[in-house]
Design a protein around this motif. Structure first.
Motif, PDB file in Angstrom:
ATOM      1  N   THR A   1      62.918  12.067  60.407  1.00 31.48           N
ATOM      2  CA  THR A   1      62.994  12.786  61.747  1.00 31.48           C
ATOM      3  C   THR A   1      62.264  12.084  62.655  1.00 31.48           C
TER       4      THR A   1
ATOM      5  N   HIS B   1      62.070   4.804  70.221  1.00 34.39           N
ATOM      6  CA  HIS B   1      62.873   6.045  69.382  1.00 34.39           C
ATOM      7  C   HIS B   1      63.096   4.685  67.534  1.00 34.39           C
TER       8      HIS B   1
ATOM      9  N   SER C   1      56.810  18.810  72.306  1.00 34.01           N
ATOM     10  CA  SER C   1      55.811  18.996  70.826  1.00 34.01           C
ATOM     11  C   SER C   1      54.407  19.048  71.366  1.00 34.01           C
TER      12      SER C   1
ATOM     13  N   GLN D   1      61.286   7.142  59.701  1.00 30.47           N
ATOM     14  CA  GLN D   1      60.836   8.430  60.062  1.00 30.47           C
ATOM     15  C   GLN D   1      62.189   9.168  59.021  1.00 30.47           C
TER      16      GLN D   1
ATOM     17  N   ASP E   1      61.288  14.018  66.309  1.00 28.02           N
ATOM     18  CA  ASP E   1      60.255  14.465  66.066  1.00 28.02           C
ATOM     19  C   ASP E   1      59.915  16.001  67.500  1.00 28.02           C
ATOM     20  N   ASN E   2      61.191  15.934  68.487  1.00 26.10           N
ATOM     21  CA  ASN E   2      60.499  16.178  70.199  1.00 26.10           C
ATOM     22  C   ASN E   2      59.093  15.669  70.576  1.00 26.10           C
ATOM     23  N   LYS E   3      58.939  14.433  70.157  1.00 29.78           N
ATOM     24  CA  LYS E   3      57.572  14.108  70.563  1.00 29.78           C
ATOM     25  C   LYS E   3      57.151  13.252  71.729  1.00 29.78           C
TER      26      LYS E   3
ATOM     27  N   ARG F   1      61.230   3.348  65.654  1.00 31.55           N
ATOM     28  CA  ARG F   1      60.973   4.440  64.639  1.00 31.55           C
ATOM     29  C   ARG F   1      62.148   4.768  63.577  1.00 31.55           C
TER      30      ARG F   1
END
Length: 443
Positions: free
Chosen positions: A272, A262, A115, A270, A275-277, A265
């Motif tokens: 989510t 990941h 994203s 987090q 986060d598709n980043k 994070r």
């Protein structure tokens, strides 16, 4: 008698002539001769054909090709299917229609882009003053071309040509480090990664407790001074190297780095983590001058055994040996990518450190408080006419001395102060406060 002697040699000669056809291969049946030829033909080992730099189109070459492709029986499906009773007809039909899709591995579908795709591309396209025509002239570019051409091995490409592209930056990096401390990404059948180049953070920047808890994800090596939390990688190949192999190695490196980001994070908490980043960038450089930059990001998987998938998407590619302008674009993109990856590391490390209090600082504060709260063994003295500034000075002196003394150590009471010394001290403090020598000021 003579007739008998004359007949014996004739019989022996005839016997030898009759026995000759038994060893004459030319009179053997056709099937047997063919079998013998086949046996002789197969005496050539497979390594002979494998080691040939070029194979000419001859009858022997075609026979060897037929032996390897036509003669073997139909292969049994691999055991990884998990099916005990396999319908070969359905399996062949499935293979004829293309077999399973590998789009999730190659990342060829545009719908799989992260994203923050536009953000990364915008950052990579920023101009860098060090690559302007006044700083990076055409003569410097020609020097790079010659350096790249002279690099005949992968190690020379990484030590001579690639540093010109990467430039100089205050970024912690390491080369050719075996990621032996990281947990296997698969079932252990694949060797662990050994990137040609990677950027990471100094271990001291991340809280010790966090490093110990996530060591198998963010600390590549057992060497504690090796850069941790890697999220930028480069794989290179020389003249004899394969570009597809280089890409596969970059995919593997990027998945290892994206997994570590990941996990950290997730530790930060987090809501989510998917986060598709993308927070990880990989790159490949081939001796031919092709520089390619990718992003790698994790996504949730539908497989119960592999809950996470890692997708690598190509950002851009540049012909570095083409002309000075394409070199400036490629080198600028790579240098901007390194800076961007460093910023993401620092943001994540700051968030992780904020989740864990500094244990050493907490111990020091608690020890200091317990020490200062102990009842004093000094005899009680009557109030004096000293100023508040003097009392504050005494308190500062005590505090500074307590910091130097070890926790729990006994301190000697200060020596008694005479009236002359006290009056001198009071005058000195009053002079500092600007009240003159005629009296004291109480705040």
């Amino acid at each position: 008698m003579p007739s008998v002697k004359a007949s014996e040699p004739h019989n022996r000669k005839r016997q030898r002539s009759e026995a000759k056809p038994e060893t004459d291969f030319s009179r053997q049946p056709t099937a047997k001769r063919q079998k013998l030829k086949d046996h002789q033909r197969h005496q050539t080992p497979s390594s002979f054909w494998d080691n040939l730099s070029r194979q000419w189109l001859t009858r022997r070459t075609l026979r060897e090709f037929d032996r390897r492709t036509v003669w073997p029986a139909v292969l049994v499906p691999p055991y990884r299917t998990g099916e005990e009773n396999i319908d070969l007809a359905k399996l062949k039909r499935f293979a004829r229609h293309g077999g399973p899709s590998l789009g999730d591995i190659r990342g060829s579908n545009r719908a799989q882009r992260p994203s923050n795709w536009a953000e990364i591309n915008e950052r990579l396209a920023q101009l860098r003053p060090s690559l302007s025509p006044s700083q990076f002239s055409e003569a410097v570019f020609e020097t790079f071309q010659q350096t790249n051409e002279d690099a005949l091995t992968e190690n020379t490409v990484m030590s001579k040509a690639f540093p010109i592209i990467a430039g100089t930056a205050d970024i912690t990096s390491q080369e050719h480090l075996y990621f032996g401390n990281l947990k296997h990404l698969t079932d252990g059948s694949i060797m662990k990664a050994k990137p040609d180049f990677y950027d990471g953070a100094r271990p001291a920047e991340l809280n010790t407790q966090v490093r110990e808890q996530l060591s198998e994800y963010i600390e590549p090596s057992a060497k504690k001074n090796a850069p941790c939390l890697p999220n930028f990688f480069t794989e290179a190949k020389g003249p004899d190297g394969s570009a597809p192999v280089c890409e596969l190695q970059a995919m593997y490196d990027g998945a290892m780095g994206a997994r570590g980001v990941h996990e950290l994070r997730s530790y930060v908490g987090q809501e989510t983590p998917f986060d598709n980043k993308a927070y990880t960038i990989t790159s490949t450089y081939h001796y031919s001058g092709l520089l390619t930059i990718y992003t790698t990001h994790p996504t949730a998987s539908e497989s119960p055994t592999n809950p996470t998938e890692y997708r690598i998407i190509q950002l851009n590619s540049f012909a570095m040996t083409g002309n000075p302008e394409t070199f400036r674009q490629g080198a600028g993109a790579l240098r901007n990518a390194r800076d961007w990856a460093k910023e993401k590391r620092e943001e994540l490390i700051a968030a992780a450190n904020g989740k864990v209090p500094d244990a050493e600082y907490s111990d020091l504060v608690s020890s200091t408080q317990s020490f200062t709260s102990q009842p004093s063994k000094e005899p009680t003295r009557p109030e004096s006419e000293t100023s508040a500034d003097e009392l504050a000075l005494d308190a500062d002196t005590f505090t500074s001395s307590s910091r130097r003394a070890p926790v729990g150590a006994r301190t000697k009471p200060p020596p008694p102060v005479s009236s002359n010394q006290r009056s001198k001290k009071t005058r000195r403090v009053n002079n500092r406060s600007g009240t003159g020598s005629g009296g004291s000021q109480v705040i």
